[in-house]
Scaffold this active site. Structure first.
Site, PDB file in Angstrom:
ATOM      1  N   PRO A 114       1.146  -1.241   0.161  1.00  0.00           N
ATOM      2  CG  PRO A 114      -1.238  -1.627   1.534  1.00  0.00           C
ATOM      3  CD  PRO A 114       0.398  -2.270   1.110  1.00  0.00           C
ATOM      4  CD  GLU A 115       3.409   3.030  -4.594  1.00  0.00           C
ATOM      5  OE1 GLU A 115       2.802   4.034  -4.680  1.00  0.00           O
ATOM      6  OE2 GLU A 115       4.023   1.702  -4.590  1.00  0.00           O
TER       7      GLU A 115
ATOM      8  CE  LYS B 145       4.839   4.397   0.097  1.00  0.00           C
ATOM      9  NZ  LYS B 145       5.827   3.270   0.061  1.00  0.00           N
TER      10      LYS B 145
END
Length: 415
Positions: free
Chosen positions: A2-3, A54
């Site tokens: 995930p970014e 993030k």
């Protein structure tokens, strides 16, 4: 992994699903998680979320009672608590009924209703983390999406830093300056600007201003607008924004957010929209090699002067079939071990007849050998195999018994 867009979409999901929901009791952690316990217990509280690069922060806010004279019970929280999450490789939030609780739900918040619902942090690989009473990580730079002005200023004012001696594709993953950019975003951003991934970062960024000269209006701050572009607009964008990599670090992540859904999530069925949006990352016709950190870089054309020597494209990974790799209750562990024992027993039973067959075949072979030997012994003289003597005199004809006796008599007479 995930970014920035996925973390922001996760925060939007929490705010949407938990709006108006009252939670109660203690925050519970799974037995297998090595993350810290969350020392928060309250009869009634609400949950809100926010993202920065993030990271995602959940805020647990106790609800004040209408009775001002009513005291808070011992052990009950009376002040808000903030929990900062980092998703690692596979983290996300899920809001379900208690019966539908996901297998890898490692942190759980229970609602005050019937039937009970649960907001859970799910992480199958367990690379993610959470920090009670946490703050935004100080080593991370401003968010590329919602702190755009600070983000640009932070980079332009630190171009002399040794971090910018490296290739631009590797610097884009440095969260001290590009908080929120990850592997697929760096590929898409560099591809749109036709920048070789292994060009010097300082060379690419040199000359950029702290103010966005291509922007007619103020940068977006905590607001999502439609940044989708048509094919015709992409050509104009390529001419007008050539070289301003910092602006695309801001706008490209917002495009993913505007798609909705969960963003980069190849294990889900609704991944097709995101795949259609990709222009470079894992797209047919593109080239991929590993950078100096072992991360796969997707690009087209010349990799650039700082590309690793003798670098090779990574082999395509075959997706393994999903199996039960973790069980979080004792009942499941016992059931799993019992099933494995039964499988071993069944395997032993099925293999037993095979051993008998093998033994029978060996016995048959040995019997066959004995039969062959008996045939050889009882065979006529001319069918026997020649002995060692026979081999020496193989050219001579066989001599019978009477002939031998007559020869002896002749020799005796001659003497």
């Amino acid at each position: 992994m995930p970014e920035g867009p996925e973390l922001h979409l996760a925060s939007l999901y929490v705010n949407n699903m938990c709006a108006g929901v009252v939670f109660t009791g203690a925050v519970r952690k799974s037995e297998v998680s090595k993350n810290p316990d969350v020392p928060f217990t309250c009869e009634a509280y609400r949950i809100t979320a926010a993202s920065r690069g993030k990271e995602v922060k959940l805020t647990l806010t106790p609800m004040k009672s209408d009775d001002s004279k009513k005291r808070v019970k011992a052990g009950q929280a009376d002040q808000p608590m903030e929990i900062v999450f980092r998703f690692g490789m596979s983290g996300y939030f899920c809001f379900t009924t208690e019966d539908e609780l996901p297998k890898h739900a490692h942190l759980r918040f229970y609602s005050k209703e019937e039937p009970c619902r649960v907001l859970s942090y799910v992480d199958a690989r367990r690379f993610g983390s959470w920090h009670p009473d946490g703050k935004w990580q100080p080593d991370r730079g401003p968010c590329v999406m919602f702190e755009y002005e600070s983000f640009r200023e932070n980079i332009v004012s630190h171009l002399s830093d040794r971090a910018f001696d490296r290739p631009i594709c590797e610097v884009l993953l440095n969260q001290k300056y590009f908080n929120g950019i990850g592997n697929y975003l760096r590929a898409e951003i560099l591809f749109r600007l036709n920048i070789p991934p292994f060009a010097s970062a300082r060379t690419v960024l040199d000359g950029l201003q702290s103010e966005d000269v291509f922007e007619d209006k103020k940068p977006l701050n905590n607001e999502i607008t439609d940044t989708k572009t048509s094919d015709g607009d992409k050509q104009k964008q390529g001419k007008g924004e050539t070289g301003d990599l910092l602006r695309l670090c801001h706008t490209v992540p917002l495009e993913v957010v505007n798609q909705g859904g969960k963003g980069y999530d190849p294990q889900k069925a609704d991944y097709s929209d995101f795949q259609a949006w990709l222009q470079c990352y894992y797209v047919d016709g593109m080239t991929s090699i590993r950078d100096h950190n072992g991360r796969t870089m997707w690009f087209k054309g010349d990799p650039g002067p700082m590309a690793p020597k003798d670098s090779k494209a990574p082999k395509a990974k075959k997706r393994a079939k999903k199996e039960d790799d973790h069980d979080y209750t004792e009942e499941k562990k016992v059931a799993s071990s019992a099933s494995k024992k039964n499988a071993v027993k069944q395997e032993t039973v099925t293999k037993a007849p095979k051993k008998e067959t093998d033994a029978g075949s060996k016995e048959a072979v040995s019997k066959g050998r004995k039969t062959d030997k008996s045939r050889e012994v009882n065979a006529p003289q001319h069918e026997k195999k020649p002995t060692a003597r026979g081999k020496k005199n193989s050219s001579a004809e066989p001599t019978t018994g009477p002939q031998r006796r007559s020869e002896r008599t002749t020799r005796q007479n001659s003497k």
